[in-house]
Design a protein around this motif. Sequence first.
Motif, PDB file in Angstrom:
ATOM      1  N   GLY A  48       0.784  -1.224   0.000  1.00 26.85           N
ATOM      2  CA  GLY A  48       0.000   0.000   0.000  1.00 26.85           C
ATOM      3  C   GLY A  48       0.812   1.268   0.000  1.00 26.85           C
ATOM      4  N   ALA A  49       2.126   1.177  -0.098  1.00 28.10           N
ATOM      5  CA  ALA A  49       2.969   2.379  -0.122  1.00 28.10           C
ATOM      6  C   ALA A  49       2.610   3.229  -1.338  1.00 28.10           C
ATOM      7  CB  ALA A  49       4.445   1.989  -0.155  1.00 28.10           C
ATOM      8  N   PRO A  50       2.508   4.556  -1.172  1.00 24.61           N
ATOM      9  CA  PRO A  50       2.099   5.413  -2.302  1.00 24.61           C
ATOM     10  C   PRO A  50       3.076   5.366  -3.467  1.00 24.61           C
ATOM     11  CG  PRO A  50       2.845   6.736  -0.424  1.00 24.61           C
ATOM     12  CD  PRO A  50       2.723   5.338   0.068  1.00 24.61           C
ATOM     13  N   GLU A  51       4.345   5.059  -3.211  1.00 25.07           N
ATOM     14  CA  GLU A  51       5.320   5.005  -4.303  1.00 25.07           C
ATOM     15  C   GLU A  51       4.984   3.919  -5.318  1.00 25.07           C
ATOM     16  OE1 GLU A  51       7.443   6.758  -0.769  1.00 25.07           O
ATOM     17  OE2 GLU A  51       6.057   5.100  -1.135  1.00 25.07           O
ATOM     18  N   LEU A  52       4.276   2.882  -4.889  1.00 26.38           N
ATOM     19  CA  LEU A  52       3.953   1.781  -5.803  1.00 26.38           C
ATOM     20  C   LEU A  52       2.986   2.207  -6.903  1.00 26.38           C
ATOM     21  CD1 LEU A  52       3.553  -1.130  -3.229  1.00 26.38           C
ATOM     22  CD2 LEU A  52       5.498  -0.667  -4.723  1.00 26.38           C
ATOM     23  N   ASP A  53       2.233   3.292  -6.658  1.00 26.25           N
ATOM     24  CA  ASP A  53       1.267   3.745  -7.672  1.00 26.25           C
ATOM     25  C   ASP A  53       1.950   4.263  -8.926  1.00 26.25           C
ATOM     26  OD1 ASP A  53      -0.768   3.091  -5.937  1.00 26.25           O
ATOM     27  OD2 ASP A  53      -0.943   5.121  -5.105  1.00 26.25           O
ATOM     28  N   SER A  54       3.191   4.718  -8.803  1.00 27.87           N
ATOM     29  CA  SER A  54       3.907   5.278  -9.958  1.00 27.87           C
ATOM     30  C   SER A  54       4.864   4.287 -10.585  1.00 27.87           C
ATOM     31  CB  SER A  54       4.666   6.529  -9.535  1.00 27.87           C
ATOM     32  OG  SER A  54       5.591   6.228  -8.505  1.00 27.87           O
ATOM     33  N   ALA A 328       9.295  -9.874  -5.680  1.00 28.12           N
ATOM     34  CA  ALA A 328       8.056 -10.156  -4.938  1.00 28.12           C
ATOM     35  C   ALA A 328       7.258  -8.858  -4.945  1.00 28.12           C
ATOM     36  CB  ALA A 328       8.372 -10.614  -3.508  1.00 28.12           C
ATOM     37  N   PRO A 329       5.998  -8.901  -4.553  1.00 30.67           N
ATOM     38  CA  PRO A 329       5.222  -7.649  -4.504  1.00 30.67           C
ATOM     39  C   PRO A 329       5.910  -6.611  -3.618  1.00 30.67           C
ATOM     40  CG  PRO A 329       3.751  -9.526  -4.313  1.00 30.67           C
ATOM     41  CD  PRO A 329       5.132 -10.079  -4.265  1.00 30.67           C
ATOM     42  N   GLY A 330       6.224  -5.462  -4.193  1.00 34.40           N
ATOM     43  CA  GLY A 330       6.894  -4.388  -3.471  1.00 34.40           C
ATOM     44  C   GLY A 330       8.376  -4.577  -3.280  1.00 34.40           C
ATOM     45  N   ARG A 331       8.963  -5.610  -3.891  1.00 34.19           N
ATOM     46  CA  ARG A 331      10.389  -5.917  -3.711  1.00 34.19           C
ATOM     47  C   ARG A 331      11.070  -5.883  -5.080  1.00 34.19           C
ATOM     48  NH1 ARG A 331      13.362  -8.804   0.256  1.00 34.19           N
ATOM     49  NH2 ARG A 331      15.150  -9.978  -0.569  1.00 34.19           N
TER      50      ARG A 331
END
Length: 374
Positions: A48-54, A328-331
């Motif tokens: 859910g980190a906002p950086e992942l949206d970009s 992995a997701p987010g990694r």
Amino acid sequence: MTMANTLGSGRAIAALASLALLSGCGKPDTPPAAPAAKATDLITYAKGAPELDSIQTLVASSSPLPISDDMNARLGVDESETSRVGAPIAGRVTRLLADIGQAVRAGQPLAYLDAPDIGQARADLLKARADNDRKAREMDRSRLLYSGGAIARRDLEGAQADAAASSAELERARLRLGNLGAGSGDSLALTSTVSGYVVDRQINPGQQITAGQGPLFTVTDPKKLWLTVDVPETSVSRARVGEMIEFDVPAFPDRRFQGRITQIGLAVDPGTRRVQVRAEVSNPDLALKPEMYARARLVTDDGRRAIKVPNAALFEQGMQTYLFRVEAPGRFRRVPVKVGERGDSVSYVLEGIKDGDRIVGEGALLLNAQLAGD
């Protein structure tokens, strides 16, 4: 008051002031976001980190290594499956039966014109038919008279020549009216010679049309297109009829399209020093449109393959090229790669990742900046 009492009062006042100051300060509404966990070449974000949206991720896929740089290209209709309908005679539009995007059959009327020349063509046909009947009767009579010795052979031959001329005039008048595609009365039907879709219309009800004006309608099969590629003369030796050509268009930057070369030009343009190469393109979902610009590259499956990645995924650091692989997701892990060919929008990686790896496309530079601590 003694000195000791004075110092004690001062300490008490200072303590009360500090307590008042602390009581006036509110707690922050939300705790600060936890920073991304970073290692030398690894960066991890919490779910859910906002950086992942970009950050855009995609699956790397292998394809034949292109044998040329990107080249300018343009899509067009397949001229062998296209009919440009004009008006052979002058007239006024009385009925409009087809519009852009409509499917039509070969020979189907697209519009009707009120054309006075149609009436003249009908009159010519009737006159030619009457004249032919009269000349045929005269020939029969002359043949009868000649057999009875009443006229000379020269007169019989003259009657036969007149009958042949009138028959030819009748055929000309019949073909003239048939070629005009006449309807009833003085109306002229405009028709297509091929089945397909109306992709252009330059005609409106009540419009006055002049003879030879056109094209009033363009009918084609948009599921079959031509790709015209400007190939530099230094690369034209690599083009082969029957080989595949790969291209992309600005409207669909994430899609790659293919065509098959069907014709190679026989001359070099003296101004651009390029040769036109034509390829047939299948367009089943109608995503591609005639007159779209494209960037194309020659591809031949000679066994050399590479991983095709968007240029947005690659970045330079020193003398080395990198991209981010999703572990992995987010990694995300930064990995060095070796690039074989670079194009305007995609490049081909020879080493560093394998077919099926998930990689970062848009957002790779952001990840690298955060990994470096910017």
